[in-house]
Enzyme design. Sequence first.
Site, PDB file in Angstrom:
ATOM      1  N   LYS A   1      33.524  80.916  73.725  1.00  0.00           N
ATOM      2  CA  LYS A   1      32.344  80.053  73.678  1.00  0.00           C
ATOM      3  C   LYS A   1      32.697  78.675  73.123  1.00  0.00           C
ATOM      4  O   LYS A   1      32.167  77.658  73.540  1.00  0.00           O
ATOM      5  CB  LYS A   1      31.240  80.719  72.852  1.00  0.00           C
ATOM      6  CG  LYS A   1      30.595  81.925  73.550  1.00  0.00           C
ATOM      7  CD  LYS A   1      30.017  81.511  74.902  1.00  0.00           C
ATOM      8  CE  LYS A   1      29.330  82.646  75.628  1.00  0.00           C
ATOM      9  NZ  LYS A   1      28.745  82.201  76.914  1.00  0.00           N
TER      10      LYS A   1
ATOM     11  N   ARG B   1      20.672  88.215  58.792  1.00  0.00           N
ATOM     12  CA  ARG B   1      20.666  87.753  60.168  1.00  0.00           C
ATOM     13  C   ARG B   1      19.365  87.000  60.461  1.00  0.00           C
ATOM     14  O   ARG B   1      18.312  87.308  59.913  1.00  0.00           O
ATOM     15  CB  ARG B   1      20.778  88.932  61.138  1.00  0.00           C
ATOM     16  CG  ARG B   1      22.160  89.615  61.151  1.00  0.00           C
ATOM     17  CD  ARG B   1      23.223  88.718  61.726  1.00  0.00           C
ATOM     18  NE  ARG B   1      24.517  89.408  61.815  1.00  0.00           N
ATOM     19  CZ  ARG B   1      25.405  89.465  60.826  1.00  0.00           C
ATOM     20  NH1 ARG B   1      25.135  88.849  59.672  1.00  0.00           N
ATOM     21  NH2 ARG B   1      26.557  90.107  60.987  1.00  0.00           N
TER      22      ARG B   1
ATOM     23  N   ASP C   1      30.028  95.505  58.663  1.00  0.00           N
ATOM     24  CA  ASP C   1      28.892  94.624  58.360  1.00  0.00           C
ATOM     25  C   ASP C   1      28.942  93.352  59.204  1.00  0.00           C
ATOM     26  O   ASP C   1      27.931  92.750  59.501  1.00  0.00           O
ATOM     27  CB  ASP C   1      28.925  94.220  56.878  1.00  0.00           C
ATOM     28  CG  ASP C   1      28.107  95.168  55.999  1.00  0.00           C
ATOM     29  OD1 ASP C   1      28.307  95.149  54.768  1.00  0.00           O
ATOM     30  OD2 ASP C   1      27.261  95.912  56.532  1.00  0.00           O
TER      31      ASP C   1
ATOM     32  N   ASN D   1      20.948  84.960  66.715  1.00  0.00           N
ATOM     33  CA  ASN D   1      20.788  86.298  67.326  1.00  0.00           C
ATOM     34  C   ASN D   1      19.477  86.371  68.095  1.00  0.00           C
ATOM     35  O   ASN D   1      18.427  86.047  67.561  1.00  0.00           O
ATOM     36  CB  ASN D   1      20.805  87.368  66.229  1.00  0.00           C
ATOM     37  CG  ASN D   1      22.196  87.567  65.663  1.00  0.00           C
ATOM     38  OD1 ASN D   1      22.883  86.600  65.332  1.00  0.00           O
ATOM     39  ND2 ASN D   1      22.626  88.820  65.558  1.00  0.00           N
TER      40      ASN D   1
ATOM     41  N   HIS E   1      22.879  94.864  70.548  1.00  0.00           N
ATOM     42  CA  HIS E   1      22.744  94.120  69.294  1.00  0.00           C
ATOM     43  C   HIS E   1      21.856  94.920  68.343  1.00  0.00           C
ATOM     44  O   HIS E   1      21.196  95.874  68.740  1.00  0.00           O
ATOM     45  CB  HIS E   1      22.151  92.734  69.569  1.00  0.00           C
ATOM     46  CG  HIS E   1      23.081  91.810  70.271  1.00  0.00           C
ATOM     47  ND1 HIS E   1      23.082  91.645  71.645  1.00  0.00           N
ATOM     48  CD2 HIS E   1      24.092  91.014  69.816  1.00  0.00           C
ATOM     49  CE1 HIS E   1      24.027  90.773  71.985  1.00  0.00           C
ATOM     50  NE2 HIS E   1      24.651  90.380  70.898  1.00  0.00           N
TER      51      HIS E   1
ATOM     52  N   VAL F   1      18.757  86.277  78.706  1.00  0.00           N
ATOM     53  CA  VAL F   1      18.545  84.828  78.593  1.00  0.00           C
ATOM     54  C   VAL F   1      18.237  84.226  79.959  1.00  0.00           C
ATOM     55  O   VAL F   1      17.256  83.491  80.133  1.00  0.00           O
ATOM     56  CB  VAL F   1      19.762  84.138  77.955  1.00  0.00           C
ATOM     57  CG1 VAL F   1      19.607  82.616  78.007  1.00  0.00           C
ATOM     58  CG2 VAL F   1      19.956  84.613  76.521  1.00  0.00           C
ATOM     59  N   GLY F   2      19.036  84.574  80.969  1.00  0.00           N
ATOM     60  CA  GLY F   2      18.839  84.004  82.308  1.00  0.00           C
ATOM     61  C   GLY F   2      17.466  84.313  82.855  1.00  0.00           C
ATOM     62  O   GLY F   2      16.792  83.445  83.434  1.00  0.00           O
TER      63      GLY F   2
ATOM     64  N   SER G   1      26.813  80.582  71.119  1.00  0.00           N
ATOM     65  CA  SER G   1      26.246  81.515  70.147  1.00  0.00           C
ATOM     66  C   SER G   1      26.568  81.022  68.744  1.00  0.00           C
ATOM     67  O   SER G   1      27.558  80.319  68.541  1.00  0.00           O
ATOM     68  CB  SER G   1      26.873  82.901  70.342  1.00  0.00           C
ATOM     69  OG  SER G   1      26.710  83.676  69.186  1.00  0.00           O
ATOM     70  N   SER G   2      25.765  81.420  67.792  1.00  0.00           N
ATOM     71  CA  SER G   2      26.006  81.003  66.398  1.00  0.00           C
ATOM     72  C   SER G   2      27.295  81.612  65.858  1.00  0.00           C
ATOM     73  O   SER G   2      27.807  81.188  64.824  1.00  0.00           O
ATOM     74  CB  SER G   2      24.829  81.431  65.511  1.00  0.00           C
ATOM     75  OG  SER G   2      24.666  82.838  65.582  1.00  0.00           O
ATOM     76  N   CYS G   3      27.878  82.567  66.587  1.00  0.00           N
ATOM     77  CA  CYS G   3      29.109  83.186  66.079  1.00  0.00           C
ATOM     78  C   CYS G   3      30.327  82.289  66.289  1.00  0.00           C
ATOM     79  O   CYS G   3      31.436  82.634  65.880  1.00  0.00           O
ATOM     80  CB  CYS G   3      29.349  84.554  66.710  1.00  0.00           C
ATOM     81  SG  CYS G   3      29.977  84.466  68.368  1.00  0.00           S
TER      82      CYS G   3
ATOM     83  N   TYR H   1      34.879  86.619  71.634  1.00  0.00           N
ATOM     84  CA  TYR H   1      33.691  85.965  72.202  1.00  0.00           C
ATOM     85  C   TYR H   1      33.555  84.542  71.668  1.00  0.00           C
ATOM     86  O   TYR H   1      33.319  83.596  72.427  1.00  0.00           O
ATOM     87  CB  TYR H   1      32.460  86.785  71.814  1.00  0.00           C
ATOM     88  CG  TYR H   1      31.147  86.326  72.381  1.00  0.00           C
ATOM     89  CD1 TYR H   1      30.198  85.714  71.558  1.00  0.00           C
ATOM     90  CD2 TYR H   1      30.825  86.522  73.717  1.00  0.00           C
ATOM     91  CE1 TYR H   1      28.979  85.299  72.058  1.00  0.00           C
ATOM     92  CE2 TYR H   1      29.595  86.113  74.229  1.00  0.00           C
ATOM     93  CZ  TYR H   1      28.672  85.503  73.393  1.00  0.00           C
ATOM     94  OH  TYR H   1      27.461  85.097  73.891  1.00  0.00           O
TER      95      TYR H   1
ATOM     96  N   GLY I   1      23.570  83.921  85.770  1.00  0.00           N
ATOM     97  CA  GLY I   1      23.265  85.016  84.848  1.00  0.00           C
ATOM     98  C   GLY I   1      21.782  85.323  84.792  1.00  0.00           C
ATOM     99  O   GLY I   1      21.258  85.724  83.771  1.00  0.00           O
TER     100      GLY I   1
HETATM  101  O1  GFB Z   1      23.567  92.128  66.456  1.00  0.00           O
HETATM  102  P1  GFB Z   1      24.780  92.700  65.828  1.00  0.00           P
HETATM  103  O2  GFB Z   1      25.366  93.934  66.448  1.00  0.00           O
HETATM  104  O3  GFB Z   1      26.007  91.673  65.800  1.00  0.00           O
HETATM  105  O4  GFB Z   1      24.421  92.949  64.274  1.00  0.00           O
HETATM  106  P2  GFB Z   1      26.307  90.418  64.843  1.00  0.00           P
HETATM  107  C1  GFB Z   1      25.328  93.641  63.529  1.00  0.00           C
HETATM  108  C2  GFB Z   1      24.804  93.856  62.104  1.00  0.00           C
HETATM  109  O5  GFB Z   1      23.747  94.829  62.126  1.00  0.00           O
HETATM  110  C3  GFB Z   1      25.933  94.427  61.276  1.00  0.00           C
HETATM  111  C4  GFB Z   1      24.194  96.017  61.444  1.00  0.00           C
HETATM  112  O6  GFB Z   1      25.749  94.076  59.926  1.00  0.00           O
HETATM  113  C5  GFB Z   1      25.721  95.912  61.500  1.00  0.00           C
HETATM  114  O7  GFB Z   1      26.315  96.706  60.448  1.00  0.00           O
HETATM  115  N1  GFB Z   1      23.687  97.213  62.128  1.00  0.00           N
HETATM  116  C6  GFB Z   1      23.038  98.239  61.514  1.00  0.00           C
HETATM  117  C7  GFB Z   1      23.758  97.466  63.453  1.00  0.00           C
HETATM  118  N2  GFB Z   1      22.719  99.184  62.407  1.00  0.00           N
HETATM  119  C8  GFB Z   1      23.151  98.726  63.633  1.00  0.00           C
HETATM  120  C9  GFB Z   1      23.072  99.259  64.949  1.00  0.00           C
HETATM  121  O8  GFB Z   1      22.537 100.373  65.190  1.00  0.00           O
HETATM  122  N3  GFB Z   1      23.582  98.498  65.967  1.00  0.00           N
HETATM  123  C10 GFB Z   1      24.155  97.277  65.743  1.00  0.00           C
HETATM  124  N4  GFB Z   1      24.625  96.564  66.789  1.00  0.00           N
HETATM  125  N5  GFB Z   1      24.272  96.734  64.478  1.00  0.00           N
HETATM  126  C11 GFB Z   1      26.913  89.350  67.129  1.00  0.00           C
HETATM  127  C12 GFB Z   1      28.191  89.061  67.888  1.00  0.00           C
HETATM  128  O9  GFB Z   1      27.278  89.579  65.777  1.00  0.00           O
HETATM  129  O10 GFB Z   1      26.033  88.241  67.117  1.00  0.00           O
HETATM  130  C13 GFB Z   1      27.865  88.631  69.295  1.00  0.00           C
HETATM  131  O11 GFB Z   1      29.009  90.216  67.879  1.00  0.00           O
HETATM  132  C14 GFB Z   1      26.843  87.519  69.282  1.00  0.00           C
HETATM  133  O12 GFB Z   1      29.027  88.188  69.912  1.00  0.00           O
HETATM  134  C15 GFB Z   1      25.646  87.885  68.455  1.00  0.00           C
HETATM  135  O13 GFB Z   1      27.432  86.367  68.750  1.00  0.00           O
HETATM  136  C16 GFB Z   1      24.673  86.721  68.370  1.00  0.00           C
HETATM  137  O14 GFB Z   1      25.081  89.649  64.559  1.00  0.00           O
HETATM  138  O15 GFB Z   1      27.119  90.896  63.675  1.00  0.00           O
END
Ligand code: GFB
Length: 315
Positions: A141, A210, A270, A166, A180, A16-17, A108-110, A137, A11
Amino acid sequence: MNTLSNIYVAGHCGMVGAAVVREIVRLGLPPPLTATHAELDLLDQAATRAFIARHRPTCIVLAAARVGGIEANRSALGTFLYENLMIAANVIHAAYEAGVPRLLFLGSSCIYPRLAPQPIPESALLTGPLEPTNEGYALAKIAGLKLCQFYRKQHGLLYHSAMPTNLYGTGDNYHPEHSHVLPSLIRKFEAARLAGAQEVTLWGTGAPLREFLHVDDLARALMFLLRTENPPDWVNVGSGEEFTIRQLAEQVRAAVGAAAELRFDPSMPDGAPRKLCDTALIRSLGWQPQITLAEGLRRTVAEYRAEAAAGVLRG
Ligand code: GFB
């Protein structure tokens, strides 16, 4: 054997890679073995077995994955489960068959329960229901982490895992829907600044918390773990700093120099209410993050602008 003499970074084109390859070079280690997706499809078990058997790396950093933000995950739970499961099973099993002595798997922390105690300790794994938006996912993991743990016990191979919070930074994916949150906000605020827009629309309520870690800090943690004689089966890697999505947006807006007001679209999810990693374990081993969010945002906004100007933005 010096297990760092021939590291295969699976990767290496991803965020990350690529950071791990930079850290290997910075440490003055031999250049790592790499293969682009076109050269090697890790979903193909036979091709993966043949590649690893032919090259016999001394160590594998398994950073290859199908990744994405909340919307990418939520809209393709099956793809995220299948592809990440296959990548993990193919590479970890091929490593075992080829007698690769060390492997570091990226999770991942998820993987932790949606309502795990905060900060989340490694012991919270499998103690409750997962966050639905990234269950595919997370399950893949968890399976990869467990396969490493069980092969370590069953076969005496030093296969272990890291669970980062994240991530953001150099080489991130800026896809409008699949990225993200942090890169998405950089793209949105920069577009608003250039267009003189008065408002930027964000997803959800802005209330979830986050934690963010710059990918170069993660790469240092991964190479630190590979030089740790008896690492934990899995260990969290995070900055220890958390922000609400609203606070993050305000910091990204300031870093970009935009003036737009924030508007939240509650029709978008959210996700997990909070995902702060307990990093006492890795800190007790001797690793510390070095890049604050303010410094990381300053660097990443500058890199974003350079990539946009050169037409090489990912996503
Ligand atoms: O990084 P993210 O997309 O994923 O963050 P997770 C999502 C959060 O940010 C939610 C808010 O609360 C969204 O409502 N948000 C606000 C947005 N505006 C935006 C936007 O424009 N784009 C995005 N993407 N979010 C991920 C997992 O969860 O965490 C992955 O889905 C992985 O698999 C990663 O584990 C580390 O933090 O919710």
